[in-house]
Design an enzyme around this catalytic site. Structure first.
Site, PDB file in Angstrom:
ATOM      1  N   GLU A 263       0.724  -0.926   0.028  1.00 14.52           N
ATOM      2  CA  GLU A 263       0.035  -0.073  -0.082  1.00 14.52           C
ATOM      3  C   GLU A 263       0.914   1.130  -0.051  1.00 14.52           C
ATOM      4  OE1 GLU A 263      -2.811  -0.113   3.251  1.00 14.52           O
ATOM      5  OE2 GLU A 263      -3.906  -1.900   2.559  1.00 14.52           O
ATOM      6  N   HIS A 281      -8.265   1.143   1.897  1.00 18.07           N
ATOM      7  CA  HIS A 281      -8.184   0.857   3.265  1.00 18.07           C
ATOM      8  C   HIS A 281      -9.140   1.862   3.893  1.00 18.07           C
ATOM      9  CE1 HIS A 281      -4.984  -0.643   6.131  1.00 18.07           C
ATOM     10  NE2 HIS A 281      -5.994  -0.202   6.680  1.00 18.07           N
TER      11      HIS A 281
END
Length: 533
Positions: A263, A281
């Site tokens: 990420e 997220h």
């Protein structure tokens, strides 16, 4: 002079005002965390640092923070904080472990609905003027079997919500006791059964050595054909490449992911596949959750800076300054005893008894209990602390009992921790000598005297010749240096143990070599964190 706090990420104005109202000199610079060089240049001016996930509190930042006393993370995960460096520097790291549980659980449920009814794809199709009603055939949740991997705080909420939807809920969690499972209304199963029986699988575990890639290619292939998989927990729990291939083959019907192995996820094997829902997220991204954790971290940091009260600290026990002077080594010992026994126990723990003997029996036993329980629960959740550990233990139905006695003996005082499972009891005892260093003094009723090191190796065996040679030769051949070697036995020719301090963690292939000698009943590498007290 008033304590000075830097807020380097986006906290609400209400949270910032809490600092001001408490008499804290607060500097609100919500974009500073993105500029590492600027943060490095000014961090030495502050007593406290309040962050979310954008600010990276590296070892370099910690070293430059000459006056820093506390880092407060508005949220659960503290992957962006170097906890070891903070501990060595005496900087407390706090988080807010309970502020976004409901929000994350609700997002997992929303993702389950989305993938079951192909809502994102149907929305995109309809928005561009198509009317493909027959293309988006979904499935009901009612009556389906939901497999929950990890039935802790967030997973437990998901179980409750799913039961409300009339789903059949089965749960895999090595630390979920049968009594707790019955109370929750879920069926406790092993991972194999969960994989083969579930119509939907949702993950709610932290990323640890034990959970990394828990849905590996091998395990994904064991799943029921047509299963749908939801991950709103941590990236790295699922083999994303294997999942992508099985989605394309049709074995897996759909997936919904909020977290990814890398990420920010600019590209990923799951992107652009039909019936895959992806969000960036967002598990904790609700107004309520963000406000809750922001307010909580402001209160916690203010309490510590103004009164010395410590709560939700990940690297320091919640005790007063006066208690810490005396109890520090004993708190460290209690945590190590719990950590030792936790690393050795793979099955659900039903009960924990902590015995305090001698001088330690007159100390703050609540704090010592919390330290021991925190050590035990580290394997369940690496981010557990002295505040959250008892809550987690209680939620899992673990009975905690304490015995204190003032007997004279070989030691001025000692602590003994015993855990009870369905099949066995396991115990370990330790003491603190005059040098203030914790030591293990008894394991499984066998007396020893072992200093505690960051990396250790524990073995059990019959008391026969060749044990020392096998350990020394195998470890030496593989470049593992032995710093200390302690042996103990119940009786000549009977049960025996060895506890070694080593300079580095013993790799799995070396453990395998030792097992292949046939000399050992159990071989377990252990790790212990240095804790500032």
């Amino acid at each position: 002079m008033a304590p000075k706090v830097l807020v380097s990420d986006k906290l609400s104005e209400t949270a910032v005002q809490i600092f001001r109202d408490r008499g804290i000199d607060v500097d609100f610079q919500p974009d500073l965390g993105k500029d590492k060089d600027r943060l490095l240049a000014v961090i030495d001016q502050y007593d406290g640092l309040a962050i979310r996930s954008a600010t990276k509190v590296t070892e370099k930042i910690i070293k430059a923070a000459k006056n820093l006393k506390v880092v407060g993370r508005a949220g659960i995960g503290v992957d962006n904080v170097d906890k070891e460096a903070a501990s060595k520097k005496g900087v407390i790291v706090m988080n807010t472990p309970f502020g976004n549980m409901i929000t994350t659980a609700e997002h997992a449920m929303a993702m389950m609905f989305a993938v079951a009814r192909q809502i994102p794809e149907a929305n995109a199709s309809t928005q561009v003027g198509k009317w493909e009603k027959s293309k988006f055939m979904g499935v009901e949740l009612t009556g389906k079997t939901l497999g929950v991997i990890g039935a802790g705080n967030i997973g437990g909420i998901v179980c409750d919500r799913a039961l409300g939807l009339k789903m059949k809920v089965i749960a895999y969690d090595p630390y979920l006791g049968q009594e707790k499972a019955d109370k929750m209304g879920v069926e406790k199963v092993d991972l194999e059964a969960l994989l083969t029986r579930s119509d939907f699988i949702t993950l709610h575990v932290p990323l640890t050595d034990q959970t990394r890639n828990i849905l590996s290619r091998e395990n994904l292939l064991k799943t029921k054909k047509g299963v749908r998989i939801i991950n709103c927990a941590r990236g790295g729990l699922v083999d994303e490449t294997a999942l992508s291939e099985l989605l394309q083959s049709g074995h897996i019907a759909g997936a919904a992911f909020d977290v990814f192995a890398v990420e920010p996820a600019i590209e990923n094997p799951l992107f652009n596949l039909p019936n895959v829902v992806c969000t960036p997220h967002l598990g904790a991204a609700t107004t309520e959750a963000q406000e809750n954790v922001a307010l909580q971290v402001a209160e916690q940091m203010s309490d510590y800076l103004l009164t010395g009260a410590v709560s939700n600290a990940l690297n320091m026990p919640s005790v007063t300054a006066e208690e810490a002077k005396v109890m520090g080594p004993w708190l460290l010992l209690a945590g190590h005893l719990g950590n030792f026994i936790g690393q050795l126990t793979d099955e659900p723990i039903k009960a924990v008894n902590i015995l305090y003997d001698g001088s330690v029996s007159k100390m703050n036993l609540d704090a010592l209990n919390c330290a021991a329980i925190s050590g035990i629960m580290k394997r369940v959740n690496p981010d557990v602390n002295m505040v959250s550990a008892p809550v987690i233990a209680k939620e899992r139905g673990i009975q905690i009992s304490t015995t204190n006695q003032d007997k004279s003996g070989a030691f001025e005082g000692y602590i003994k921790v015993t855990v009870v499972t369905d099949t066995r009891e396991r115990s370990i005892a330790g003491t603190v000598f005059s040098d203030k260093k914790p030591r293990f003094i008894q394991i499984k009723g066998i007396n020893i005297d072992a200093e505690i090191a960051s990396n250790m190796l524990y073995t059990t065996n019959k008391d026969v010749p060749g044990i020392i040679g096998a350990l020394g030769l195998t470890l030496g051949t593989n470049g593992v240096n032995i710093a200390n070697f302690t042996l103990g036995r119940a009786a000549s020719g009977g049960e025996a143990i060895a506890l070694l301090s080593v300079d580095s963690r013993v790799p799995a292939p070396v453990v395998k070599q030792l097992k292949e000698t046939g000399l050992f009943q159990q071989i377990k590498p252990l790790t212990f964190e240095a804790t500032q007290s």
